[in-house]
Design a protein around this motif. Structure first.
Motif, PDB file in Angstrom:
ATOM      1  N   LEU A 144      -1.491  -6.976   1.045  1.00 42.86           N
ATOM      2  CA  LEU A 144      -0.075  -6.994   1.382  1.00 42.86           C
ATOM      3  C   LEU A 144       0.554  -5.671   0.944  1.00 42.86           C
ATOM      4  O   LEU A 144       0.172  -5.106  -0.083  1.00 42.86           O
ATOM      5  CB  LEU A 144       0.638  -8.158   0.702  1.00 42.86           C
ATOM      6  CG  LEU A 144       0.096  -9.561   0.995  1.00 42.86           C
ATOM      7  CD1 LEU A 144       0.910 -10.612   0.252  1.00 42.86           C
ATOM      8  CD2 LEU A 144       0.092  -9.841   2.494  1.00 42.86           C
ATOM      9  N   THR A 145       1.523  -5.192   1.713  1.00 44.65           N
ATOM     10  CA  THR A 145       2.128  -3.889   1.447  1.00 44.65           C
ATOM     11  C   THR A 145       3.647  -3.976   1.497  1.00 44.65           C
ATOM     12  O   THR A 145       4.213  -4.632   2.373  1.00 44.65           O
ATOM     13  CB  THR A 145       1.664  -2.846   2.492  1.00 44.65           C
ATOM     14  OG1 THR A 145       0.245  -2.774   2.485  1.00 44.65           O
ATOM     15  CG2 THR A 145       2.232  -1.478   2.170  1.00 44.65           C
ATOM     16  N   ALA A 146       4.290  -3.305   0.555  1.00 41.87           N
ATOM     17  CA  ALA A 146       5.748  -3.153   0.560  1.00 41.87           C
ATOM     18  C   ALA A 146       6.049  -1.699   0.226  1.00 41.87           C
ATOM     19  O   ALA A 146       5.461  -1.134  -0.701  1.00 41.87           O
ATOM     20  CB  ALA A 146       6.410  -4.076  -0.449  1.00 41.87           C
ATOM     21  N   SER A 147       6.967  -1.079   0.995  1.00 39.68           N
ATOM     22  CA  SER A 147       7.232   0.342   0.763  1.00 39.68           C
ATOM     23  C   SER A 147       8.644   0.714   1.181  1.00 39.68           C
ATOM     24  O   SER A 147       9.300   0.018   1.968  1.00 39.68           O
ATOM     25  CB  SER A 147       6.229   1.213   1.530  1.00 39.68           C
ATOM     26  OG  SER A 147       6.394   1.072   2.927  1.00 39.68           O
ATOM     27  N   TYR A 148       9.092   1.849   0.629  1.00 41.19           N
ATOM     28  CA  TYR A 148      10.331   2.497   1.057  1.00 41.19           C
ATOM     29  C   TYR A 148       9.948   3.700   1.905  1.00 41.19           C
ATOM     30  O   TYR A 148       9.018   4.432   1.577  1.00 41.19           O
ATOM     31  CB  TYR A 148      11.158   2.969  -0.137  1.00 41.19           C
ATOM     32  CG  TYR A 148      12.167   4.040   0.253  1.00 41.19           C
ATOM     33  CD1 TYR A 148      13.386   3.694   0.835  1.00 41.19           C
ATOM     34  CD2 TYR A 148      11.863   5.395   0.090  1.00 41.19           C
ATOM     35  CE1 TYR A 148      14.292   4.673   1.240  1.00 41.19           C
ATOM     36  CE2 TYR A 148      12.759   6.377   0.488  1.00 41.19           C
ATOM     37  CZ  TYR A 148      13.973   6.010   1.059  1.00 41.19           C
ATOM     38  OH  TYR A 148      14.849   6.984   1.465  1.00 41.19           O
ATOM     39  N   VAL A 167       0.876  -6.377   6.416  1.00 44.47           N
ATOM     40  CA  VAL A 167      -0.327  -7.076   5.985  1.00 44.47           C
ATOM     41  C   VAL A 167      -1.519  -6.371   6.630  1.00 44.47           C
ATOM     42  O   VAL A 167      -1.492  -6.040   7.810  1.00 44.47           O
ATOM     43  CB  VAL A 167      -0.287  -8.565   6.395  1.00 44.47           C
ATOM     44  CG1 VAL A 167      -0.062  -8.732   7.884  1.00 44.47           C
ATOM     45  CG2 VAL A 167      -1.565  -9.291   5.949  1.00 44.47           C
ATOM     46  N   THR A 168      -2.539  -6.086   5.824  1.00 45.36           N
ATOM     47  CA  THR A 168      -3.705  -5.337   6.265  1.00 45.36           C
ATOM     48  C   THR A 168      -4.958  -6.182   6.124  1.00 45.36           C
ATOM     49  O   THR A 168      -5.159  -6.855   5.099  1.00 45.36           O
ATOM     50  CB  THR A 168      -3.881  -4.047   5.427  1.00 45.36           C
ATOM     51  OG1 THR A 168      -2.700  -3.241   5.554  1.00 45.36           O
ATOM     52  CG2 THR A 168      -5.078  -3.246   5.895  1.00 45.36           C
ATOM     53  N   VAL A 169      -5.802  -6.149   7.153  1.00 50.66           N
ATOM     54  CA  VAL A 169      -7.090  -6.853   7.114  1.00 50.66           C
ATOM     55  C   VAL A 169      -8.193  -5.841   7.383  1.00 50.66           C
ATOM     56  O   VAL A 169      -8.000  -4.892   8.130  1.00 50.66           O
ATOM     57  CB  VAL A 169      -7.145  -8.007   8.135  1.00 50.66           C
ATOM     58  CG1 VAL A 169      -6.146  -9.099   7.774  1.00 50.66           C
ATOM     59  CG2 VAL A 169      -6.877  -7.511   9.542  1.00 50.66           C
TER      60      VAL A 169
END
Length: 248
Positions: free
Chosen positions: A214-218, A244-246
């Protein structure tokens, strides 16, 4: 009768040099960070935590939306930007993903953006000349309604530098650049439907399983026509991006 543009648009060379300078700084920083030497070996606890070594190839889906505009390069205030995208990741360094890396990893990224929305409120830039949608007698730059443009985009050039890749929580910095095509000219008929975009920012990756992240970024996001139109005010937006990365 010729249209006399305000000083802001009469000298595009100055603004163009500013944009090129910012892009050069972004690329230089990313390349410099990619040359960072290997860090010390990961601790036994970190390697035993279950976080996966980075895969050579991965795909992700992500969404981003603006929560504020700024005026670093662009001049359009109070615009709103929304994006939905698909991303391909390929690990560049280390060249072999078979064992947990001993330092930062550098990853190439390419984005397809099938949904791109830009909303510009009426009167967002009072010094803009009137476009065809302006009503007679209106103040310069004021439209009768908000402009909402829909488009698609591609960002074929992107890099991400990930720290602590063997841990479950992985900070990173990233940037990308590409093209956006809208269903109408932005910000009005004096602009262009084909625009350039780039973003740069930082965030965190959270490894849920070896194959799911899972990714969260500015992201600082910029959109403009690169002085291909009669005017080029540009949009600068602060974006919150989730994904979301697979991986295989």
């Amino acid at each position: 009768m010729s249209l006399r543009l305000p000083p802001l648009y009469a000298s595009p060379q100055t603004n163009l040099l500013c944009i090129l300078h910012v892009r050069l700084v972004i690329v230089t920083v990313l390349i410099s960070l990619g040359l960072v030497g290997p860090c010390g070996a990961q601790s036994a606890d970190s390697l035993a935590s279950g976080a996966a070594s980075p895969s050579t190839n991965a795909v992700s889906a992500w969404a981003g939306g603006s929560f504020a505009t700024v005026s670093l390069i662009g001049n359009i205030q109070n615009a709103h930007v929304g994006l939905l995208g698909l991303r391909y990741h390929r690990l560049l360094t280390p060249s072999s993903p078979n064992s947990p890396p001993r330092g930062p990893t550098l990853t190439y990224m390419a984005d397809l953006v099938p949904v791109l929305l830009v909303s510009i409120p009426s009167g967002a830039l009072p010094t803009l000349p009137l476009d065809a949608s302006g009503t007679e007698g209106s103040s310069p730059g004021h439209r009768s309604q908000t402009l909402t443009a829909y488009g698609v985009g591609v960002r074929p050039a992107g890099l991400r530098l990930t720290y602590r890749p063997a841990e479950r929580v992985q900070p990173f910095v990233a940037g990308s650049t590409g093209l956006a095509l809208f269903d109408q000219s932005i910000p009005n008929t004096l602009g262009r439907s084909l625009n350039f975009m780039f973003d740069v920012g930082a965030g965190v990756r959270i490894a849920v399983t070896p194959a799911l992240v899972l990714t969260a970024s500015y992201r600082y996001y910029h959109l403009s026509n690169g002085f291909r139109g009669q005017i080029n005010p540009g949009v600068d937006a602060n974006l919150l991006q989730l994904g979301v990365t697979v991986s295989p």
